[in-house]
Design a protein around this motif. Sequence first.
Motif, mmCIF file in Angstrom:
data_model
loop_
_atom_site.group_PDB
_atom_site.id
_atom_site.type_symbol
_atom_site.label_atom_id
_atom_site.label_comp_id
_atom_site.label_asym_id
_atom_site.label_seq_id
_atom_site.Cartn_x
_atom_site.Cartn_y
_atom_site.Cartn_z
ATOM 1 N N GLY A 1 58.188 57.146 50.630
ATOM 2 C CA GLY A 1 58.721 55.916 51.186
ATOM 3 C C GLY A 1 59.503 55.104 50.178
ATOM 4 N N GLU A 2 60.350 54.234 50.699
ATOM 5 C CA GLU A 2 61.150 53.344 49.869
ATOM 6 C C GLU A 2 60.265 52.215 49.342
ATOM 7 O OE1 GLU A 2 65.544 51.585 50.280
ATOM 8 O OE2 GLU A 2 64.151 50.822 51.807
ATOM 9 N N PRO A 3 60.214 52.007 48.015
ATOM 10 C CA PRO A 3 59.376 50.937 47.462
ATOM 11 C C PRO A 3 59.816 49.562 47.979
ATOM 12 C CG PRO A 3 60.055 52.468 45.738
ATOM 13 C CD PRO A 3 60.856 52.813 46.961
ATOM 14 N N ILE A 4 58.831 48.678 48.142
ATOM 15 C CA ILE A 4 59.088 47.292 48.530
ATOM 16 C C ILE A 4 59.039 46.447 47.259
ATOM 17 C CG2 ILE A 4 58.258 45.318 49.879
ATOM 18 C CD1 ILE A 4 56.975 47.379 51.809
ATOM 19 N N ALA A 5 60.161 45.873 46.897
ATOM 20 C CA ALA A 5 60.274 45.150 45.619
ATOM 21 C C ALA A 5 59.837 43.698 45.795
ATOM 22 C CB ALA A 5 61.697 45.236 45.101
ATOM 23 N N GLU A 6 58.532 43.522 46.050
ATOM 24 C CA GLU A 6 57.963 42.192 46.220
ATOM 25 C C GLU A 6 56.606 42.142 45.528
ATOM 26 O OE1 GLU A 6 59.887 41.222 50.656
ATOM 27 O OE2 GLU A 6 57.705 41.384 50.399
ATOM 28 N N PRO A 7 56.172 40.950 45.109
ATOM 29 C CA PRO A 7 54.847 40.847 44.486
ATOM 30 C C PRO A 7 53.739 41.136 45.493
ATOM 31 C CG PRO A 7 55.774 38.667 44.846
ATOM 32 C CD PRO A 7 56.868 39.655 45.144
ATOM 33 N N ILE A 8 52.630 41.642 44.972
ATOM 34 C CA ILE A 8 51.460 41.936 45.800
ATOM 35 C C ILE A 8 50.295 41.078 45.338
ATOM 36 C CG2 ILE A 8 49.690 43.674 46.304
ATOM 37 C CD1 ILE A 8 51.854 45.771 46.324
ATOM 38 N N ALA A 9 49.672 40.379 46.286
ATOM 39 C CA ALA A 9 48.407 39.690 46.050
ATOM 40 C C ALA A 9 47.418 40.247 47.057
ATOM 41 C CB ALA A 9 48.558 38.181 46.220
ATOM 42 N N GLY A 10 46.322 40.799 46.575
ATOM 43 C CA GLY A 10 45.383 41.434 47.474
ATOM 44 C C GLY A 10 43.952 41.039 47.218
ATOM 45 N N TYR A 11 43.172 41.014 48.291
ATOM 46 C CA TYR A 11 41.726 40.816 48.191
ATOM 47 C C TYR A 11 41.095 41.552 49.353
ATOM 48 C CZ TYR A 11 37.123 38.668 47.853
ATOM 49 O OH TYR A 11 35.763 38.471 47.732
ATOM 50 N N ASN B 1 51.601 38.192 49.550
ATOM 51 C CA ASN B 1 52.506 38.089 48.403
ATOM 52 C C ASN B 1 52.041 37.079 47.363
ATOM 53 O OD1 ASN B 1 54.609 38.617 50.963
ATOM 54 N ND2 ASN B 1 54.959 39.898 49.169
ATOM 55 N N THR B 2 51.174 36.138 47.755
ATOM 56 C CA THR B 2 50.706 35.106 46.832
ATOM 57 C C THR B 2 49.211 34.888 46.984
ATOM 58 O OG1 THR B 2 51.000 33.234 48.365
ATOM 59 C CG2 THR B 2 52.940 33.927 47.067
ATOM 60 N N GLN B 3 48.587 34.338 45.930
ATOM 61 C CA GLN B 3 47.160 34.024 46.005
ATOM 62 C C GLN B 3 46.893 32.916 47.019
ATOM 63 O OE1 GLN B 3 44.562 35.573 44.704
ATOM 64 N NE2 GLN B 3 45.951 37.102 43.826
ATOM 65 N N GLU B 4 47.830 32.016 47.201
ATOM 66 C CA GLU B 4 47.665 30.969 48.207
ATOM 67 C C GLU B 4 47.544 31.575 49.605
ATOM 68 O OE1 GLU B 4 49.968 26.985 49.941
ATOM 69 O OE2 GLU B 4 50.750 28.050 48.177
ATOM 70 N N GLU B 5 48.357 32.615 49.880
ATOM 71 C CA GLU B 5 48.278 33.288 51.178
ATOM 72 C C GLU B 5 46.949 34.021 51.334
ATOM 73 O OE1 GLU B 5 52.987 34.283 52.023
ATOM 74 O OE2 GLU B 5 51.832 35.584 50.690
ATOM 75 N N ILE B 6 46.413 34.562 50.251
ATOM 76 C CA ILE B 6 45.101 35.213 50.306
ATOM 77 C C ILE B 6 44.023 34.193 50.618
ATOM 78 C CG2 ILE B 6 43.342 36.403 48.925
ATOM 79 C CD1 ILE B 6 45.599 38.223 49.820
ATOM 80 N N ARG B 7 44.062 33.044 49.953
ATOM 81 C CA ARG B 7 43.067 31.998 50.230
ATOM 82 C C ARG B 7 43.141 31.535 51.683
ATOM 83 N NH1 ARG B 7 44.429 30.617 44.796
ATOM 84 N NH2 ARG B 7 46.105 29.219 45.497
ATOM 85 N N GLN B 8 44.362 31.461 52.213
ATOM 86 C CA GLN B 8 44.505 31.064 53.612
ATOM 87 C C GLN B 8 43.925 32.118 54.544
ATOM 88 O OE1 GLN B 8 45.820 28.007 54.813
ATOM 89 N NE2 GLN B 8 44.716 28.855 56.586
ATOM 90 N N ALA B 9 44.155 33.403 54.229
ATOM 91 C CA ALA B 9 43.588 34.478 55.039
ATOM 92 C C ALA B 9 42.064 34.426 55.033
ATOM 93 C CB ALA B 9 44.075 35.831 54.530
ATOM 94 N N MET B 10 41.478 34.213 53.882
ATOM 95 C CA MET B 10 40.023 34.123 53.786
ATOM 96 C C MET B 10 39.496 32.948 54.597
ATOM 97 S SD MET B 10 39.567 35.012 49.732
ATOM 98 C CE MET B 10 37.779 34.804 49.747
ATOM 99 N N ALA B 11 40.202 31.819 54.554
ATOM 100 C CA ALA B 11 39.779 30.660 55.342
ATOM 101 C C ALA B 11 39.917 30.922 56.827
ATOM 102 C CB ALA B 11 40.608 29.437 54.932
#
Length: 281
Positions: free
Chosen positions: A250-260, A266-276
């Motif tokens: 596959g074609e790489p996606i040139a974006e940051p990864i934040a995972g939990y 893409n960001t830790q803020e989005e991860i915190r929102q997902a957890m909430a």
Amino acid sequence: MKKLHRIVRKGQFHWVGDGFPVRTLFSYATPDAEVSPFLLLDYAGPAEFPPASKPRGVGFHPHRGFETVTILYQGEVEHRDTAGNGGLIGPGEVQWMTAAKGLMHQEMHSAAFTRQGGTFEAIQLWVNLPAQYKQVDPHYQAIAKAQIPEVRLDGKGSLIRVIAGSYQDVKGPADTYTPVNLWDLRLSAGQTLALDLPENYTTILLALHGCLQINREAMLNEAELAFFENRGDRIELNAVSDSILLVMNGEPIAEPIAGYGPFVMNTQEEIRQAMADFNYR
């Protein structure tokens, strides 16, 4: 020729629920994880399950920000989600689930497989979504065995089942958000195959069964994974024995990864929102 980068010869074993004994062969948290657009690969089984009265599996759990691709080789899985969707995945079938902005679902052995018992074997591959698609509505692609085209390679049973992308002029049924080739490859003993692949795409090869030689140098055995450099446009495979393989390209996606865990954004803020949002701890 795409140069072989490394081989993973031992995955991390663990249980997912009580129905899926898996080896995690790579994840977005793996050191040297040059795997984009892919995020994680779990190989479940092959494992024998005796007949039971209660289905085994994993109960409701969340996902957000990516897609899960479940390929059944042996056994059956029934799935349900909190939106009321559900279905059955059997041998040779694929479920392509776009979790995107999020859902809860469960995956259990089917009622028939629970009653009868038998061998269970499956793959679950996580495919990342670009930021612009991480908030689309969740949806499924239920891909039946008959929908997956086969390209015959010889008269001895060697073939490629095209799940996503294309092989030569044959296109697979799965719709993808970024360019992905996903092929179920079967090679008969003694078969040599030169696979033409796009330049600068990530290429990963899993041997589920059998033994083969890669680029006339390294041997790949059962439940082992080969990573290739992105440069180059071909790999050569020589089957020492009858082999079943999964080709991920596959074609790489040139974006940051934040995972939990089950959230990849893409960001830790989005991860915190997902957890909430899912009250996930």
